[in-house]
Design an enzyme around this catalytic site. Structure first.
Site, PDB file in Angstrom:
ATOM      1  N   HIS A  55      50.570  43.896  29.509  1.00 18.40           N
ATOM      2  CA  HIS A  55      51.909  44.362  29.136  1.00 18.40           C
ATOM      3  C   HIS A  55      52.956  43.573  29.911  1.00 18.40           C
ATOM      4  O   HIS A  55      53.922  43.043  29.333  1.00 18.40           O
ATOM      5  CB  HIS A  55      52.035  45.855  29.443  1.00 18.40           C
ATOM      6  CG  HIS A  55      53.398  46.427  29.217  1.00 18.40           C
ATOM      7  ND1 HIS A  55      53.717  47.189  28.107  1.00 18.40           N
ATOM      8  CD2 HIS A  55      54.549  46.344  29.951  1.00 18.40           C
ATOM      9  CE1 HIS A  55      54.994  47.545  28.178  1.00 18.40           C
ATOM     10  NE2 HIS A  55      55.521  47.047  29.298  1.00 18.40           N
ATOM     11  N   GLU A  56      52.776  43.489  31.213  1.00 17.86           N
ATOM     12  CA  GLU A  56      53.740  42.764  32.051  1.00 17.86           C
ATOM     13  C   GLU A  56      53.715  41.261  31.766  1.00 17.86           C
ATOM     14  O   GLU A  56      54.755  40.603  31.747  1.00 17.86           O
ATOM     15  CB  GLU A  56      53.458  43.033  33.533  1.00 17.86           C
ATOM     16  CG  GLU A  56      53.639  44.482  33.953  1.00 17.86           C
ATOM     17  CD  GLU A  56      55.038  45.019  33.688  1.00 17.86           C
ATOM     18  OE1 GLU A  56      55.995  44.215  33.634  1.00 17.86           O
ATOM     19  OE2 GLU A  56      55.189  46.243  33.516  1.00 17.86           O
ATOM     20  N   HIS A  59      55.864  40.412  28.805  1.00 24.22           N
ATOM     21  CA  HIS A  59      57.277  40.235  29.155  1.00 24.22           C
ATOM     22  C   HIS A  59      57.507  38.847  29.771  1.00 24.22           C
ATOM     23  O   HIS A  59      58.476  38.164  29.440  1.00 24.22           O
ATOM     24  CB  HIS A  59      57.708  41.291  30.179  1.00 24.22           C
ATOM     25  CG  HIS A  59      57.773  42.689  29.645  1.00 24.22           C
ATOM     26  ND1 HIS A  59      58.386  43.015  28.445  1.00 24.22           N
ATOM     27  CD2 HIS A  59      57.320  43.868  30.163  1.00 24.22           C
ATOM     28  CE1 HIS A  59      58.297  44.318  28.255  1.00 24.22           C
ATOM     29  NE2 HIS A  59      57.653  44.850  29.268  1.00 24.22           N
TER      30      HIS A  59
END
Length: 202
Positions: A55-56, A59
Site C-alpha cells: 500500500h505504501e 503511494h
C-alpha cells in the site's frame, strides 16, 4: 528500506497476536505449540504485512512517477501501539506514511492517494485463487493465507478510502467525488459481504 522492513515485521507480529485472539491466547500458543505460532506469524507477514507494505509502496511509486521525491517513514510510536493493542485483543495500525516532495496537480495528488488502496484491491484479487486452491485442495494453511489476504486487503482498501482526517479518501474526494465514489462504494460493499456476511478471513 530499514523503515519498511521494521514496519513489516512489527505489523506481522501485531496481526499474528490479534488473529490469535490477543496476548493471552498468543502466549499460550507460543508455549504450547511454537510451530503453530510461527505459521500464524508467517501468514500475517504475507497478508497484513504485505498489504500495508505494498500500500505504501503504491503511494511512493505513484509519487515518483509524477516527478516527486518520496520515501516511507515509519512511525515507531504507532508501531508500538499496534503491538500493544493487539495484546489487548484489538488492533490499531498506522505504521507510518510515504512523504513526497515536489510539484503535483490536484489530479496527480489524488492519483497518488488512490494508488495505495488500488494496490490493496489488486492484492485482494490475487489472494482469491490462493484461497480457492487451498479450499479445493484441502490445504488449510493455503486456505487461511488466501482468505486472510483477501479479507485484510479489502478492509485496507475500504478503510483508507474513508474521506476523513489523514486517510487517502479525503485527498481522493477532494480531487474527484466521482472517482472516489466509483472506488469507495464497491470496496465497502464487497468488504462487508466477504468479511461480515460470508465470514471469510476472520
Amino acid at each position: 528500506m530499514q523503515d519498511l522492513l521494521i514496519a513489516w515485521l512489527a505489523l506481522g507480529f501485531a496481526f499474528a497476536i490479534f488473529f490469535e485472539g490477543g496476548g493471552n491466547q498468543a502466549i499460550a500458543l507460543v508455549t504450547g505449540s511454537p510451530t503453530a505460532f510461527i505459521i500464524a506469524l508467517v501468514v500475517s507477514l504475507l497478508t497484513a504485512g504485505v498489504g500495508f507494505l505494498l500500500h505504501e509502496l503504491g503511494h511512493k511509486v505513484a509519487a515518483v512517477r509524477y516527478g516527486n521525491i518520496a520515501a516511507f517513514r515509519a512511525d515507531y510510536n504507532m508501531l508500538f501501539l499496534a503491538i500493544m493493542s493487539a495484546f489487548l485483543g484489538f488492533i490499531f495500525a498506522a505504521p507510518g506514511a510515504v512523504h513526497h516532495r515536489g510539484q503535483v496537480t490536484e489530479r496527480q495528488h489524488g492519483l497518488i492517494a488512490l494508488a495505495g488502496p488500488a494496490v490493496n484491491l489488486a492484492l485482494a484479487v490475487i489472494f482469491v485463487p490462493i484461497w480457492i486452491l487451498g479450499v479445493v485442495g484441502g490445504v488449510d494453511v493455503l486456505a487461511l493465507l488466501g482468505s486472510r489476504g483477501l479479507a485484510v486487503n479489502l478492509f485496507l482498501a475500504a478503510f483508507n478510502l474513508i474521506p476523513f482526517g489523514a486517510l487517502d479518501g479525503k485527498t481522493v474526494i477532494g480531487w474527484s467525488k466521482a472517482v472516489w465514489a466509483a472506488v469507495f462504494l464497491p470496496s465497502v460493499a464487497v468488504t462487508v459481504y466477504v468479511v461480515f456476511v460470508l465470514g471469510i478471513g476472520f
